[in-house]
Motif scaffolding. Structure first.
Motif, mmCIF file in Angstrom:
data_model
loop_
_atom_site.group_PDB
_atom_site.id
_atom_site.type_symbol
_atom_site.label_atom_id
_atom_site.label_comp_id
_atom_site.label_asym_id
_atom_site.label_seq_id
_atom_site.Cartn_x
_atom_site.Cartn_y
_atom_site.Cartn_z
ATOM 1 N N PRO A 146 -13.770 61.112 45.883
ATOM 2 C CA PRO A 146 -13.700 61.303 44.417
ATOM 3 C C PRO A 146 -12.375 61.906 43.961
ATOM 4 C CG PRO A 146 -15.839 61.992 45.260
ATOM 5 C CD PRO A 146 -14.971 61.735 46.464
ATOM 6 N N LYS A 147 -11.854 62.878 44.716
ATOM 7 C CA LYS A 147 -10.574 63.482 44.347
ATOM 8 C C LYS A 147 -9.427 62.490 44.532
ATOM 9 C CE LYS A 147 -11.925 68.256 45.263
ATOM 10 N NZ LYS A 147 -11.648 69.502 46.021
ATOM 11 N N ILE A 150 -9.668 59.287 44.136
ATOM 12 C CA ILE A 150 -9.760 58.366 43.002
ATOM 13 C C ILE A 150 -9.211 59.023 41.739
ATOM 14 C CG2 ILE A 150 -11.386 57.124 41.503
ATOM 15 C CD1 ILE A 150 -13.158 56.759 44.018
ATOM 16 N N GLN A 151 -9.475 60.319 41.576
ATOM 17 C CA GLN A 151 -8.969 61.043 40.412
ATOM 18 C C GLN A 151 -7.450 61.148 40.401
ATOM 19 O OE1 GLN A 151 -10.920 64.854 40.342
ATOM 20 N NE2 GLN A 151 -12.961 63.970 40.062
ATOM 21 N N SER A 152 -6.830 61.011 41.572
ATOM 22 C CA SER A 152 -5.363 61.091 41.624
ATOM 23 C C SER A 152 -4.711 59.901 40.944
ATOM 24 C CB SER A 152 -4.889 61.179 43.069
ATOM 25 O OG SER A 152 -5.075 59.956 43.765
ATOM 26 N N GLY A 153 -5.515 58.902 40.601
ATOM 27 C CA GLY A 153 -4.993 57.750 39.872
ATOM 28 C C GLY A 153 -3.991 56.955 40.690
ATOM 29 N N TRP A 154 -2.877 56.620 40.042
ATOM 30 C CA TRP A 154 -1.868 55.778 40.683
ATOM 31 C C TRP A 154 -0.912 56.570 41.559
ATOM 32 C CZ3 TRP A 154 -2.239 50.696 40.915
ATOM 33 C CH2 TRP A 154 -3.024 50.035 39.958
ATOM 34 N N ASP A 177 -8.588 69.155 51.582
ATOM 35 C CA ASP A 177 -8.065 68.176 50.628
ATOM 36 C C ASP A 177 -6.650 67.756 51.004
ATOM 37 O OD1 ASP A 177 -10.368 68.147 49.156
ATOM 38 O OD2 ASP A 177 -9.660 69.581 47.647
ATOM 39 N N LEU A 217 0.886 62.447 39.575
ATOM 40 C CA LEU A 217 -0.428 63.079 39.683
ATOM 41 C C LEU A 217 -0.929 63.493 38.299
ATOM 42 C CD1 LEU A 217 -0.498 65.489 42.760
ATOM 43 C CD2 LEU A 217 -2.191 63.745 42.209
ATOM 44 N N PRO A 218 -2.192 63.207 37.994
ATOM 45 C CA PRO A 218 -2.750 63.667 36.703
ATOM 46 C C PRO A 218 -2.665 65.191 36.599
ATOM 47 C CG PRO A 218 -4.207 62.069 37.748
ATOM 48 C CD PRO A 218 -3.158 62.423 38.755
#
Length: 445
Positions: A110-111, A113-117, A240, A443-444
């Motif tokens: 999940p983390k 995926i949250q990192s996006g591109w 992580d 990073l978001p």
């Protein structure tokens, strides 16, 4: 450093039984225990610091064991034959390390995926970072076509093959990639560990961005860089950081060969043609044309031998780092370690029997991710069990075997000349720094 393959026939070639090479394993155990007892040491550098982890001591002690071998009675020292066996064992040690990290990747999906591109775009830094700084530096130092081979990649085995096929290993480009290979092999892991620790200690980067930068495409260098980042980051981020580094390294490994062949190498040639007339100097400091890679022929490892080696590496990690440094009794981490070994063994089995030729580390990564991905009820239990084996305990074992294998390459390293060694180290730094920069920006927040 990782120059072996899992054997795909019915028996490995005659080379002595790697499982019963007790001199090698005994030294690995002893050096790992000493490294863990030394523990992490902080070296202050002005307003910041560098943390030298047990994995660094393990590698240095492994090299020391090889250097002093000739002064010990026959059968007790890590002589040339034992150093070659240590080289063969490294791939198996890296495989179990990657399997352990894969189990962390699944839990962190999940983390990720949250990192996006960010995880995708930072790979550009891995493939182009070696060129951006190191190639102009090589030209300023008077290095010619060797600069292309030394800076278009981090110079692991696939990169040697690309240059060898296109130019030949006796060409200037071949000597350049050989310089990068030997430099990375002998000092790459220690160098990247210190560099990662130093940059992480500044607080300028998100530790997860640095973790993505650590996935340079070499298992041992990834382990060393990850350890340096973890040492300077909050304790709760360790898993992580390892997961992001493993995911990045998988991407670098799987697409790296094609990217370096079709993009990095042509770009290095273009930049060389453009800049050489402007900043190039009279040729100096070229690698010796007589240099060649020792033991270039891959040592094949049978399936049964591989399983035995997985068990030995796991045992050393259990009774050394995991117990000494992370205070987890062997019996408490035993079941989780068996799962890690099983993931590595299944990955190697799939690589051996499936018709598609994909490395074992790829399959082991997929299996580990699937087992701990938080999308099925058993994932949490497996995560708890396997989490009792600390990934840095395995990393120390990997680097210790690596150190024992390197003594045979010291003379070759000395023959390269300081200019090409400096360029090679800058190329290794470039891939880490530029990937981390891109990850930091994307990073978001």
């Amino acid at each position: 450093m990782e120059n072996t393959t899992i054997y795909e026939g019915t028996a490995p070639p005659a080379q002595g039984n790697l499982v019963t090479s007790w001199t090698v394993h005994g030294w690995a155990l002893a050096m790992t225990v000493i490294a863990e007892l030394i523990g992490p040491i902080n070296v202050p550098l002005g307003s910041t610091k560098v943390t030298l982890l047990p994995l660094v001591w393990g590698m240095l002690l492994g090299i020391f064991a090889g250097i002093i071998a000739t002064r010990l009675p026959q059968g007790l020292g890590v002589r040339r034959a034992e150093q070659q066996k240590a080289s063969a064992i490294i791939q198996v040690a890296v495989l179990i390390f990657v399997a352990d990290l894969a189990l962390l990747v699944g839990a962190a999906l999940p983390k990720l995926i949250q990192s996006g591109w960010a995880l995708v775009f930072q790979e550009l830094g891995h493939f182009l970072g070696t060129i951006i700084i190191a190639l102009p530096l090589a030209l300023l130092l008077g290095i010619k076509r060797e600069a292309v081979g030394a800076t278009y990649s981090v110079g692991r085995e696939p990169n040697l093959a690309i240059i060898g096929e296109k130019y030949g290993m006796s060409s200037p480009e071949g000597r350049g990639v050989l310089a990068e290979y030997v430099t990375g092999t002998v000092v790459g892991a220690v160098f990247i560990s210190v560099l990662a620790s130093l940059i992480a200690s500044t607080g300028l980067f998100n530790p997860l961005a640095l973790a993505m930068g650590a996935g340079v495409g070499s298992g041992s260098m990834m382990a060393a860089a990850t350890g340096g980042i973890v040492a300077q980051s909050p304790a709760g981020m360790a898993h992580d950081i390892a997961a992001f580094a493993a995911a990045s390294n998988l991407i670098t490994t799987t697409v790296g060969t094609y990217f370096t062949l079709f993009i990095s190498l042509p770009l290095a040639n273009f930049i060389y043609r453009t800049l050489e007339p402007m900043i190039g100097r009279k040729a100096v400091g070229q690698p010796d044309a007589r240099l060649s890679v020792h033991d270039a022929k891959e040592i094949a490892i049978g399936w049964g031998t591989m399983v035995g080696l997985l068990a030995i590496v796991a045992f050393i990690a259990l009774v050394a780092g995991n117990w000494i440094t992370y205070k987890t009794a062997p019996q408490a981490a035993l079941l989780g370690t068996v799962i890690i070994v099983a993931v590595a063994a299944i990955g190697a089995t799939m690589a051996r029997f499936l018709p598609v030729k994909i490395p074992a580390v790829f399959w082991a990564t997929l299996i580990g991710m699937a087992l701990t991905a938080p999308y099925w009820p058993g994932a949490h239990a497996i995560t708890l069990l396997t989490g009792k084996m600390h990934f840095l305990a395995l990393a120390t074992v990997v680097l210790t075997y690596a150190g024992m294998s390197l003594a045979k390459d010291i003379k070759l390293f000395k023959a390269l000349g300081w200019r090409i060694v400096l360029v090679s180290l800058v190329a290794n730094a470039g891939t880490f720094i530029f990937a981390s920069l891109i990850a930091e920006v994307t990073l978001p927040k």
